[in-house]
Design a protein around this motif. Structure first.
Motif, PDB file in Angstrom:
ATOM      1  N   ASN A   1       0.973  -1.292  -0.026  1.00  0.00           N
ATOM      2  CA  ASN A   1      -0.166   0.028  -0.038  1.00  0.00           C
ATOM      3  C   ASN A   1       0.701   1.460   0.030  1.00  0.00           C
ATOM      4  OD1 ASN A   1      -1.356   2.256   2.039  1.00  0.00           O
ATOM      5  ND2 ASN A   1      -2.869   1.221   0.542  1.00  0.00           N
ATOM      6  N   LEU A   2       1.646   1.334   0.640  1.00  0.00           N
ATOM      7  CA  LEU A   2       2.819   2.560   0.936  1.00  0.00           C
ATOM      8  C   LEU A   2       3.511   2.760  -0.164  1.00  0.00           C
ATOM      9  CD1 LEU A   2       4.287   2.271   4.640  1.00  0.00           C
ATOM     10  CD2 LEU A   2       2.274   3.613   3.685  1.00  0.00           C
ATOM     11  N   ALA A   3       3.906   1.544  -0.959  1.00  0.00           N
ATOM     12  CA  ALA A   3       4.659   1.675  -2.481  1.00  0.00           C
ATOM     13  C   ALA A   3       3.625   2.325  -3.659  1.00  0.00           C
ATOM     14  CB  ALA A   3       5.148   0.265  -2.860  1.00  0.00           C
ATOM     15  N   GLY A   4       2.638   1.709  -3.426  1.00  0.00           N
ATOM     16  CA  GLY A   4       1.382   2.245  -4.348  1.00  0.00           C
ATOM     17  C   GLY A   4       1.206   3.742  -4.126  1.00  0.00           C
ATOM     18  N   LEU A   5       1.067   4.185  -2.774  1.00  0.00           N
ATOM     19  CA  LEU A   5       0.929   5.735  -2.430  1.00  0.00           C
ATOM     20  C   LEU A   5       2.255   6.316  -3.113  1.00  0.00           C
ATOM     21  CD1 LEU A   5      -0.520   5.659   0.781  1.00  0.00           C
ATOM     22  CD2 LEU A   5      -1.499   6.309  -1.019  1.00  0.00           C
ATOM     23  N   ALA A   6       3.330   5.888  -3.021  1.00  0.00           N
ATOM     24  CA  ALA A   6       4.561   6.510  -3.400  1.00  0.00           C
ATOM     25  C   ALA A   6       4.750   6.714  -4.738  1.00  0.00           C
ATOM     26  CB  ALA A   6       5.908   5.741  -2.483  1.00  0.00           C
ATOM     27  N   TRP A   7       4.312   5.577  -5.338  1.00  0.00           N
ATOM     28  CA  TRP A   7       4.286   5.843  -6.887  1.00  0.00           C
ATOM     29  C   TRP A   7       3.183   6.572  -7.456  1.00  0.00           C
ATOM     30  CZ3 TRP A   7       7.529   4.569 -10.817  1.00  0.00           C
ATOM     31  CH2 TRP A   7       7.033   4.436 -12.161  1.00  0.00           C
ATOM     32  N   THR A   8       2.174   6.570  -6.994  1.00  0.00           N
ATOM     33  CA  THR A   8       1.179   7.542  -7.583  1.00  0.00           C
ATOM     34  C   THR A   8       0.936   8.898  -7.080  1.00  0.00           C
ATOM     35  OG1 THR A   8      -0.596   6.568  -5.978  1.00  0.00           O
ATOM     36  CG2 THR A   8      -0.339   5.299  -8.042  1.00  0.00           C
ATOM     37  N   THR A   9       1.047   9.281  -5.973  1.00  0.00           N
ATOM     38  CA  THR A   9       1.071  10.277  -5.114  1.00  0.00           C
ATOM     39  C   THR A   9       2.129  11.191  -4.816  1.00  0.00           C
ATOM     40  OG1 THR A   9       0.844   9.786  -3.142  1.00  0.00           O
ATOM     41  CG2 THR A   9      -1.064   9.566  -4.476  1.00  0.00           C
ATOM     42  N   LYS A  10       3.319  10.183  -4.921  1.00  0.00           N
ATOM     43  CA  LYS A  10       4.769  10.925  -4.472  1.00  0.00           C
ATOM     44  C   LYS A  10       4.623  11.304  -3.063  1.00  0.00           C
ATOM     45  CE  LYS A  10       6.384  10.568  -8.740  1.00  0.00           C
ATOM     46  NZ  LYS A  10       7.320   9.546  -9.045  1.00  0.00           N
ATOM     47  N   GLU A  11       3.685  10.758  -2.375  1.00  0.00           N
ATOM     48  CA  GLU A  11       3.729  11.274  -0.901  1.00  0.00           C
ATOM     49  C   GLU A  11       2.995  10.275  -0.034  1.00  0.00           C
ATOM     50  OE1 GLU A  11       1.841  14.847   1.811  1.00  0.00           O
ATOM     51  OE2 GLU A  11       1.432  14.655  -0.209  1.00  0.00           O
ATOM     52  N   ILE A  12       3.766   9.848   1.245  1.00  0.00           N
ATOM     53  CA  ILE A  12       3.096   9.061   2.079  1.00  0.00           C
ATOM     54  C   ILE A  12       3.067   9.952   3.372  1.00  0.00           C
ATOM     55  CG2 ILE A  12       3.801   7.172   3.965  1.00  0.00           C
ATOM     56  CD1 ILE A  12       5.637   6.179   1.641  1.00  0.00           C
ATOM     57  N   ALA A  13       1.891  10.212   3.791  1.00  0.00           N
ATOM     58  CA  ALA A  13       1.609  10.982   4.766  1.00  0.00           C
ATOM     59  C   ALA A  13       0.811  10.261   5.919  1.00  0.00           C
ATOM     60  CB  ALA A  13       0.502  12.266   4.204  1.00  0.00           C
ATOM     61  N   MET A  14       1.384   9.795   6.806  1.00  0.00           N
ATOM     62  CA  MET A  14       0.905   8.661   7.818  1.00  0.00           C
ATOM     63  C   MET A  14       0.193   9.429   8.852  1.00  0.00           C
ATOM     64  SD  MET A  14       3.831   5.711   8.153  1.00  0.00           S
ATOM     65  CE  MET A  14       2.492   4.780   8.695  1.00  0.00           C
ATOM     66  N   THR A  15      -0.888   9.131   9.153  1.00  0.00           N
ATOM     67  CA  THR A  15      -1.609   9.861  10.507  1.00  0.00           C
ATOM     68  C   THR A  15      -1.153   9.299  11.864  1.00  0.00           C
ATOM     69  OG1 THR A  15      -3.293   7.850  10.373  1.00  0.00           O
ATOM     70  CG2 THR A  15      -3.735  10.004   9.042  1.00  0.00           C
ATOM     71  N   SER A  16      -0.297   8.121  11.719  1.00  0.00           N
ATOM     72  CA  SER A  16       0.137   7.513  12.821  1.00  0.00           C
ATOM     73  C   SER A  16       1.505   7.765  13.230  1.00  0.00           C
ATOM     74  CB  SER A  16      -0.013   5.957  13.226  1.00  0.00           C
ATOM     75  OG  SER A  16       0.877   5.374  12.139  1.00  0.00           O
ATOM     76  N   ASP A  17       2.344   7.490  14.462  1.00  0.00           N
ATOM     77  CA  ASP A  17       3.593   7.915  14.719  1.00  0.00           C
ATOM     78  C   ASP A  17       4.424   6.557  13.963  1.00  0.00           C
ATOM     79  OD1 ASP A  17       3.068   5.981  16.298  1.00  0.00           O
ATOM     80  OD2 ASP A  17       3.329   7.145  18.179  1.00  0.00           O
ATOM     81  N   GLY A  18       3.788   5.757  13.668  1.00  0.00           N
ATOM     82  CA  GLY A  18       4.482   4.483  12.969  1.00  0.00           C
ATOM     83  C   GLY A  18       5.369   3.443  13.969  1.00  0.00           C
ATOM     84  N   THR A  19       5.002   3.865  15.475  1.00  0.00           N
ATOM     85  CA  THR A  19       5.724   3.045  16.029  1.00  0.00           C
ATOM     86  C   THR A  19       5.725   1.556  16.256  1.00  0.00           C
ATOM     87  OG1 THR A  19       4.541   3.703  17.989  1.00  0.00           O
ATOM     88  CG2 THR A  19       6.484   5.049  17.597  1.00  0.00           C
ATOM     89  N   PRO A  20       4.493   1.023  15.890  1.00  0.00           N
ATOM     90  CA  PRO A  20       3.994  -0.456  16.079  1.00  0.00           C
ATOM     91  C   PRO A  20       4.954  -1.324  15.256  1.00  0.00           C
ATOM     92  CG  PRO A  20       2.076   0.624  15.900  1.00  0.00           C
ATOM     93  CD  PRO A  20       3.079   1.762  15.484  1.00  0.00           C
ATOM     94  N   TRP A  21       5.420  -2.340  15.658  1.00  0.00           N
ATOM     95  CA  TRP A  21       6.122  -3.145  15.333  1.00  0.00           C
ATOM     96  C   TRP A  21       5.420  -4.372  14.109  1.00  0.00           C
ATOM     97  CZ3 TRP A  21      11.337  -3.448  15.040  1.00  0.00           C
ATOM     98  CH2 TRP A  21      12.128  -2.624  16.015  1.00  0.00           C
ATOM     99  N   ARG A  22       5.727  -4.466  13.273  1.00  0.00           N
ATOM    100  CA  ARG A  22       5.271  -5.620  12.197  1.00  0.00           C
ATOM    101  C   ARG A  22       6.317  -6.463  11.544  1.00  0.00           C
ATOM    102  NH1 ARG A  22       1.552  -3.500  13.867  1.00  0.00           N
ATOM    103  NH2 ARG A  22      -0.281  -2.797  12.943  1.00  0.00           N
ATOM    104  N   PRO A  23       5.990  -7.859  11.785  1.00  0.00           N
ATOM    105  CA  PRO A  23       7.149  -8.803  10.853  1.00  0.00           C
ATOM    106  C   PRO A  23       6.567  -8.846   9.327  1.00  0.00           C
ATOM    107  CG  PRO A  23       5.426  -9.912  12.320  1.00  0.00           C
ATOM    108  CD  PRO A  23       5.217  -8.386  12.423  1.00  0.00           C
TER     109      PRO A  23
END
Length: 342
Positions: A184-206
């Motif tokens: 999803n983030l890759a698609g946003l980066a390609w189509t909008t040239k922007e990743i604007a996250m509403t969260s602080d991004g601290t949760p871990w994901r494997p």
């Protein structure tokens, strides 16, 4: 070996059969066809013959002569599970256990079940292992735990189940999904040239690449029975535990000109790091070939090759919830998620 794979028209299911066929196995597919419209690129040289059928309708004769079942056809991901929790339990839990019982009755010797690291939910300890407490937070994750519980009880000398708790998948697939974090983030980066996250991004994901999940399945099918019998494996690599903000940074650095920002919302309480020591230690032939950086580069090159547009990125066929909502709204499937007859 004759292998029945459910979900062959899905994100993982479209990648697995060519690998099995290339290794000399005979593959039969089963898929209800909800996501048939989602085809991003021509990425496989061969596809398996697939029965257009709901897993709840698989008949005994369709398992005749089958030696192994790889079961991945369920309503996939948390938002979809919350759309109709009762149907999620009917398909993901009861439908999966029915299939396992049917397989056992028909003499199928191996049953590989696609579970999920989401069963750990909110983890309070360090890197969780296969013996750590489970804490599912959604209907989707809860069903995974129920199937594991019920199918483990079926194991005996003639029926050998294996449970693969996959990390969050990423990477290219002909049956693409843009509703999982890295894609999803890759698609946003390609189509909008922007990743604007509403969260602080601290949760871990494997994270684990789709092809590495397929590799784990192949290894489990071909491993000596005593290694995989009634075993749970976390599928991934411990080095591929990332904070969400790290995933976003990797994507932004891989897509030239992409702007990245973070919010201060920490509402997502699903955070867990996972240990993958068991699968990397005891499953013969398994080792992840991919990490987030390689996956991001793969997607950048793919999007460039196919000249992906924003309309393609947002197309309902590549997002599980959008497609199911469409099928419900247009009355193509009924309240029980069966196709309506014309």
């Amino acid at each position: 070996m004759k292998i029945l794979v459910t979900g062959t028209e899905g994100y993982l299911g479209s990648l697995l059969p060519p690998l099995l066929i290339a290794r000399g196995h005979e593959v039969i597919g089963v898929d209800t066809g909800f996501y048939k419209v989602g085809w991003l690129y021509n990425g496989t040289e061969v596809t398996a013959k697939t029965l257009n059928k709901d897993i709840r309708h698989i008949a005994p004769e369709e398992l005749a002569g089958v030696e192994a079942v790889v079961h991945m056809a369920e309503l996939s991901n948390d938002p979809t599970g919350q759309l109709a929790p009762n149907i999620t339990y009917e398909i993901n839990h009861l439908g999966s256990v029915r299939l396992a019982n049917l397989a056992k009755a028909m003499g199928v010797r191996r049953f590989i079940y696609m579970s999920s690291c989401s069963v750990y939910g909110v983890a309070t300890e360090g890197d969780v292992t296969e013996t750590s407490p489970i804490n599912p937070q959604t209907a989707y994750a809860d069903c995974k735990t129920l199937v594991e519980r019920d199918v483990k009880l079926l194991a005996d000398d003639d029926f050998s189940p294996t449970f693969m708790r996959n990390a969050t998948a990423f990477g290219a697939s002909p049956r693409m999904r843009f509703d999982i974090v890295l894609n999803n983030l890759a698609g946003l980066a390609w189509t909008t040239k922007e990743i604007a996250m509403t969260s602080d991004g601290t949760p871990w994901r494997p994270l684990v690449h789709a092809l590495d999940i397929c590799k784990a399945i192949v290894c489990a099918i071909e491993a000596p029975r005593d290694i995989v019998h009634n075993q749970i494996f976390n599928v991934g690599d411990t080095a591929n535990n990332y904070r969400v903000k790290e995933i976003a940074e990797i994507i932004a650095n891989s897509f030239p000109g992409c702007k990245l920002s973070f919010g201060d919302n920490g509402a997502d309480n699903r955070s867990y790091r996972v240990s993958f020591e068991k699968i990397n230690t005891i499953l013969p032939g398994f080792k992840c070939d991919w990490n987030a950086q390689l996956g991001a580069q793969q997607l950048f090159e793919l999007f460039n090759q196919i000249d992906m547009t924003e309309d393609t990125f947002l197309f309902r066929g590549f997002t599980r919830l959008k497609q199911l909502e469409y099928l419900i709204r247009t009355e193509q499937i009924d309240q029980d998620f069966f196709w309506k007859k014309k």
